[in-house]
Write a protein that holds these residues in place. Structure first.
Motif: not given
Length: 177
Positions: A11-17, A21-22
């Motif tokens: 979860m530390r490496f989620r997609e930047p978009h 968005s969050e």
């Protein structure tokens, strides 16, 4: 054999978009919250309405205390009247009723003092909250509030005045001269 932890995405490496968005969603929520707090007109309450309530309640306490003292002085004066047949008994009975009725001032004074203290604490907390969220005052843009103020000003709907703001009899006479 691979563990189940190895199959789940980190979860530390989620997609930047997704992160962006969050963050945009959070920023929109904060902006909306500030607008709503501004619509509460908390600054107006702190600046105008709560101090007015303090003054009005304080005036009530002063007026009831003054009225009570006047009633009690009149009753004491009645007690000092010369005796006559049956007169003194009738006057004393009514004076005792007056004294008993004057006990309302102490009770109402205590209750109003509690309200004044509650308003003072509310005012402090509201001011702290407004400062913390940097709420804008929507008073100048709220049509209902602008209409209320204009109507009160035009119709002079200010109610009884504080003693220091009351015009003197000379001022009133000059007005009609």
């Amino acid at each position: 054999m691979a563990s189940s932890a190895a199959r789940q995405p980190d979860m530390r490496f989620r997609e930047p978009h997704a992160v962006i968005s969050e963050l945009i969603e959070i920023a929109d929520y904060i902006a909306h919250l500030r607008e709503e707090i501004g619509a509460l007109r908390a600054n107006e309450m702190s600046r105008d309405r709560i101090p007015m309530a303090h003054e009005e309640l304080g005036s009530v306490v002063e007026a009831t205390a003054g009225a009570t003292n006047t009633i009690m002085e009149a009753a004491e004066a009645m007690l000092s009247l010369p005796d006559g047949p049956g007169y003194r008994d009738a006057v004393e009975e009514r004076i005792n009723t007056i004294f008993e009725a004057c006990a309302f001032q102490d009770i109402t004074g205590q209750r109003i003092a509690k309200v004044v203290e509650a308003l003072r604490l509310f005012e402090q907390r509201l001011a702290r909250f407004v400062g913390a969220v940097k709420a804008r005052d929507a008073t100048s843009t709220d049509p209902a509030e602008l209409a209320r103020r204009a109507r009160a000003e035009n119709l002079l709907l200010n109610g009884p005045q504080a003693v220091e703001e009351t015009p003197s009899q000379n001022d009133i006479d000059a007005l009609f001269a």
